[in-house]
Design a protein around this motif. Structure first.
Motif, mmCIF file in Angstrom:
data_model
loop_
_atom_site.group_PDB
_atom_site.id
_atom_site.type_symbol
_atom_site.label_atom_id
_atom_site.label_comp_id
_atom_site.label_asym_id
_atom_site.label_seq_id
_atom_site.Cartn_x
_atom_site.Cartn_y
_atom_site.Cartn_z
ATOM 1 N N PHE A 100 17.000 7.919 -2.291
ATOM 2 C CA PHE A 100 17.965 7.108 -3.042
ATOM 3 C C PHE A 100 18.574 7.835 -4.230
ATOM 4 C CE2 PHE A 100 15.068 4.269 -0.837
ATOM 5 C CZ PHE A 100 15.984 3.538 -0.097
ATOM 6 N N LYS A 103 23.059 8.471 -5.543
ATOM 7 C CA LYS A 103 23.874 7.343 -5.068
ATOM 8 C C LYS A 103 24.282 6.390 -6.201
ATOM 9 C CE LYS A 103 21.582 7.271 -0.506
ATOM 10 N NZ LYS A 103 21.809 8.621 -0.253
ATOM 11 N N TYR A 105 22.236 4.736 -8.093
ATOM 12 C CA TYR A 105 21.223 3.697 -8.318
ATOM 13 C C TYR A 105 20.483 3.895 -9.645
ATOM 14 C CZ TYR A 105 21.622 2.246 -3.397
ATOM 15 O OH TYR A 105 22.063 1.790 -2.180
#
Length: 174
Positions: A100, A103, A105
């Protein structure tokens, strides 16, 4: 407590979150900036310590699990160590699962955590980042943290002394 962003939900660590906690602590790419990969017993002890309910005056760490709102899939851990008395400061930290990273996030989840802490009237948020960890530095800078200096030979990482970048963000309302 639940913090929400357009893509993420952050909730306090629960016993059923063992898998994501263990995952981020065992991924070499993440631990490159943290330390040696701990054995499972050490990870379990850290996990258990972070299950204790948290409030602003707590002496233990707040640990939140960030999940994608659409799927509920956990992506990483975000939290802080508070020093309410006497300085009303909190040191933030985060660990994303490798799948992750890159991205957005990290920036999104940290923004929610910072809003929560600043609304709780912390005066200053702090973060230490190993010099050279540019992705983590970008996450902090996107969230209004300013480089306050470099702490030389501040951390023993994988047998070598490394410098830490010291970042801070002041609460304009406190």
């Amino acid at each position: 407590m639940q913090l929400k962003t357009p893509r993420l939900c952050l909730t306090p660590l629960q016993p059923e979150d063992w898998h994501i906690f263990k995952t981020v602590h065992q991924q070499a790419a993440t631990m490159t900036w943290v330390g040696d990969i701990p054995d499972e017993a050490d990870i379990r002890q850290r996990f258990t310590e972070r299950l204790v309910p948290w409030q602003t005056t707590s002496f233990h760490m707040l640990c939140l699990v960030a999940r994608r709102c659409d799927s509920g899939e956990p992506i990483g851990l975000f939290g802080c160590s508070a020093e309410w008395e006497p300085h009303r400061q909190a040191e933030v930290g985060y660990m994303l699962a490798q799948a992750f990273t890159g991205k957005g996030y990290g920036s999104e989840a940290l923004a929610a955590l910072c809003t929560f802490l600043l609304d709780a009237e912390f005066h200053k948020l702090k973060a230490l980042v190993v010099e050279g960890n540019w992705p983590s530095r970008r996450i902090l800078e996107k969230n209004g943290f300013v480089l306050e200096g470099t702490l030389r030979d501040n951390y023993l990482l994988n047998g070598a002394w490394v410098n830490d970048w010291a970042f801070g963000r002041l609460n304009p309302r406190a």
